[in-house]
Scaffold this motif. Structure first.
Motif, mmCIF file in Angstrom:
data_model
loop_
_atom_site.group_PDB
_atom_site.id
_atom_site.type_symbol
_atom_site.label_atom_id
_atom_site.label_comp_id
_atom_site.label_asym_id
_atom_site.label_seq_id
_atom_site.Cartn_x
_atom_site.Cartn_y
_atom_site.Cartn_z
ATOM 1 N N ALA A 159 0.835 -1.203 0.000
ATOM 2 C CA ALA A 159 0.000 0.000 0.000
ATOM 3 C C ALA A 159 0.866 1.249 0.000
ATOM 4 C CB ALA A 159 -0.924 -0.010 1.218
ATOM 5 N N ASP A 163 0.976 4.065 -2.973
ATOM 6 C CA ASP A 163 0.795 5.498 -2.703
ATOM 7 C C ASP A 163 1.895 6.320 -3.367
ATOM 8 O OD1 ASP A 163 -1.570 5.591 -1.217
ATOM 9 O OD2 ASP A 163 -0.541 5.152 0.670
ATOM 10 N N ALA A 197 -3.671 4.523 -6.463
ATOM 11 C CA ALA A 197 -4.324 4.980 -5.235
ATOM 12 C C ALA A 197 -5.408 3.999 -4.793
ATOM 13 C CB ALA A 197 -4.916 6.371 -5.448
ATOM 14 N N ASP A 198 -6.182 3.479 -5.757
ATOM 15 C CA ASP A 198 -7.221 2.499 -5.422
ATOM 16 C C ASP A 198 -6.601 1.215 -4.877
ATOM 17 O OD1 ASP A 198 -9.167 4.265 -6.274
ATOM 18 O OD2 ASP A 198 -9.405 3.335 -8.254
ATOM 19 N N ARG A 201 -5.516 1.795 -1.281
ATOM 20 C CA ARG A 201 -6.647 1.772 -0.349
ATOM 21 C C ARG A 201 -7.117 0.348 -0.106
ATOM 22 N NH1 ARG A 201 -11.301 0.394 -0.274
ATOM 23 N NH2 ARG A 201 -11.259 -0.075 -2.524
ATOM 24 N N TYR A 202 -7.213 -0.453 -1.178
ATOM 25 C CA TYR A 202 -7.660 -1.839 -1.040
ATOM 26 C C TYR A 202 -6.707 -2.634 -0.149
ATOM 27 C CZ TYR A 202 -8.036 -6.792 -2.181
ATOM 28 O OH TYR A 202 -8.114 -8.151 -2.083
ATOM 29 N N ARG A 204 -4.568 -1.636 2.077
ATOM 30 C CA ARG A 204 -4.507 -1.150 3.454
ATOM 31 C C ARG A 204 -5.807 -1.417 4.220
ATOM 32 N NH1 ARG A 204 -3.030 3.584 2.245
ATOM 33 N NH2 ARG A 204 -0.781 3.272 2.583
ATOM 34 N N GLU A 205 -6.928 -1.147 3.581
ATOM 35 C CA GLU A 205 -8.202 -1.173 4.298
ATOM 36 C C GLU A 205 -8.942 -2.501 4.190
ATOM 37 O OE1 GLU A 205 -10.577 2.133 3.048
ATOM 38 O OE2 GLU A 205 -8.969 3.599 3.382
ATOM 39 N N GLU A 206 -8.789 -3.205 3.071
ATOM 40 C CA GLU A 206 -9.563 -4.422 2.867
ATOM 41 C C GLU A 206 -8.732 -5.698 2.998
ATOM 42 O OE1 GLU A 206 -12.290 -4.448 -0.441
ATOM 43 O OE2 GLU A 206 -12.196 -2.252 -0.607
#
Length: 536
Positions: A159, A163, A197-198, A201-202, A204-206
């Motif tokens: 991630a 970034d 960026a997507d 996010r995936y 890191r968060e999912e």
């Protein structure tokens, strides 16, 4: 062209059609599209190609020695790759700083930009990034469903890398100028940056919350990875013990070298002295120093210990300020030689560059290392199959590059203050890689009985491997996420040195002829390397 060579050629073409990103990265000539499907369906298609090629190979009989070498190499590599697929590793294909993300990003920098048609392809590749990364996420989700998981650390590090990739294509777009494709290129770059960026996010968060806690992959998965990277089945516990012994041997040689530089001083004191005296300041000065050393090595080798083909007498030396890698790396010339071999040098936020510790890496990545080895394969003509020209056995390739560092030492190239100690610190790092990589993934105890952790691995790499501080974190992340690749350097070097020693024991041995014949063989798994090289 024999049937076996034709099969090798067909496999490369079909592989490129199924993986255009890899085709760009490897420099395969042809127009194969702009997007690789990293979804489960895409992986299934590539796995099916491996199986169908192996089935076709079973029906063919070698007609000569070149055929036998081509068939043996093709079979060994495809069987190793098939085992990777069959254990489900494609559903946990997440590693940092080198991995699928970096391959997608770096492949765009390798595209030709010599005319409007080339720039249109650049725009198409950029615009394809979001879809490719979405297909990759679908495979990671399938891995979650199957319980085949990458480590949480790799997700978090990935991630962070994604970034950093957002925005990194702006310089490429700016280099085009204000021509008619400027708007299209800017829009495509914005799409690519949003794709990174997507992905960040995936991951890191999912993905990270569901990823594996443990960094090590365990003995079963590690054995598959070792076979794929080394082309051999090894006694890994024996290799682990050898790695500790080799590290101790190198440390003693380092102490002797340090004493020769500053009598009575410790290795740490000498390193501090060299860092304070042997450096250049600024990226431009570092690039100029690198180019001078690359060119000097080519001039010193050509016509003496090697005959270097004319297209290989130039190396493109490139700084990589956006790279998240802690180490330099190399990309080979394209098949048609329109793209030269290139060494990439991460800046790591530095303004001061210690030259004493970088010289050996010039020999590793340039000549007589990867550039000479992979370049020789590129210009080999019809003596090697097309598959051999585009396949890679890390134990063979990285083993040669580490052998090249030692060869430079044997040739007396370490004339500047501290550069021989730099070579030895690099060798210590490679020995530390063996014990860290095997120890972590197989959960083997350290000599004092303690257990491996990320912090312990960093400590060993820093204190015993003598790694430069800015490289420690990305190096350990790399070993944890790329099982068995880090061991290929030292174990590969061992195989090359053993083979040379055996060949040299025979009457009439000539080092230049041996080098030429060895490189002409192309890539070979370590299981067959010694027998192939010792008989030359």
């Amino acid at each position: 062209m024999t049937p076996i060579f034709r099969l090798c050629d067909e496999h490369i073409t079909r592989s490129a059609e199924l993986d255009p990103v890899d085709a760009v990265y490897m420099g395969i000539s042809g127009d194969f599209g702009v997007s690789t499907d990293y979804s489960p369906d895409g992986h299934a298609a590539r796995h099916e190609l491996l199986k169908s090629t192996l089935a076709a190979l079973d029906t063919l009989e070698p007609k000569n020695d070149a055929d036998r070498r081509a068939a043996s190499h093709l079979r060994e590599r495809l069987e190793a790759d098939a085992a990777w697929y069959e254990t489900g590793e494609q559903y946990a294909d997440l590693s940092s700083p080198f991995g699928l993300l970096s391959t997608v990003r770096d492949s765009i920098d390798l595209l030709p930009t010599g005319g409007e048609e080339h720039w249109r392809k650049v725009a198409a590749h950029l615009a394809a990034v979001p879809g490719m990364l979405a297909s990759w996420r679908s495979s990671l989700e399938e891995g979650v469903r199957r319980g085949v998981l990458a480590a949480r650390r790799q997700a978090v590090e990935g991630a962070g890398a994604a970034d950093k990739y957002a925005g990194t294509h702006d310089a490429l777009v700016a280099s085009y100028g204000d021509g008619p494709l400027a708007g299209e290129l800017a829009k495509a770059a914005a799409l690519a940056h949003q794709g990174y960026a997507d992905a960040a996010r995936y991951l890191r968060e999912e993905y990270a919350p569901r990823a594996a806690e443990r960094d090590g992959v365990g003995a079963e998965r590690y054995a598959v990875a070792a076979r794929r990277n080394l082309g051999a089945d090894l006694d890994l516990v024996d290799a682990y013990e050898w790695g500790w012994a080799e590290l101790a041997r190198i440390e003693e040689e380092m102490r002797q070298e340090a004493h020769a530089i500053l009598p009575g001083a410790s290795v740490d004191e000498v390193i501090a002295h060299l860092n304070a005296t042997q450096y250049v300041v600024g990226a431009d000065a570092f690039l100029a120093w690198l180019k001078d050393k690359h060119d000097g090595a080519i001039a010193a080798l050509h016509g003496t210990h090697f005959d270097i083909a004319e297209p290989l007498r130039t190396i493109d030396v490139t700084l990589a300020p956006g790279s998240t890698s802690g180490s330099a790396y190399y990309t080979a010339p394209s098949e048609d030689l329109s793209r030269p071999g290139r060494t990439w040098w991460p800046v790591g936020g530095r303004e001061k560059f210690a030259t004493w510790s970088e010289l050996s890496t010039v020999f590793h990545e340039g000549v007589p290392g990867h550039h000479l080895q992979l370049g020789a394969v590129t210009v080999a003509g019809d003596s090697l199959s097309r598959y051999a020209k585009f396949s890679w056995v890390s134990g063979h390739g990285e083993g040669w590059a580490l052998y090249a560092e030692r060869l430079a030492d044997e040739l007396g190239w370490h004339t500047e203050p501290g550069t021989r100690l730099g070579m030895l610190t690099d060798s210590a790092l490679r020995a530390a890689r063996v014990v860290i990589d095997i120890g972590v993934h197989l959960d083997l105890p350290l000599p004092d009985g303690s257990r491996w952790s990320f912090e312990k691995a960093c400590e060993v790499l820093r204190e015993r491997g003598r790694a430069v501080e800015h490289t420690v974190h990305p190096e350990i992340v790399r070993y944890f996420g790329w099982p068995a690749q880090a061991i290929s350097y030292k174990l590969g070097e061992r195989a090359w040195l053993e083979a040379r020693a055996e060949a040299a024991s025979k009457p009439g041995f000539d080092l230049k002829q041996w080098h030429t014949a060895a490189l002409d063989l192309g890539p070979i798994g370590l299981s067959g390397l010694r027998s192939a090289l010792s008989s030359l």
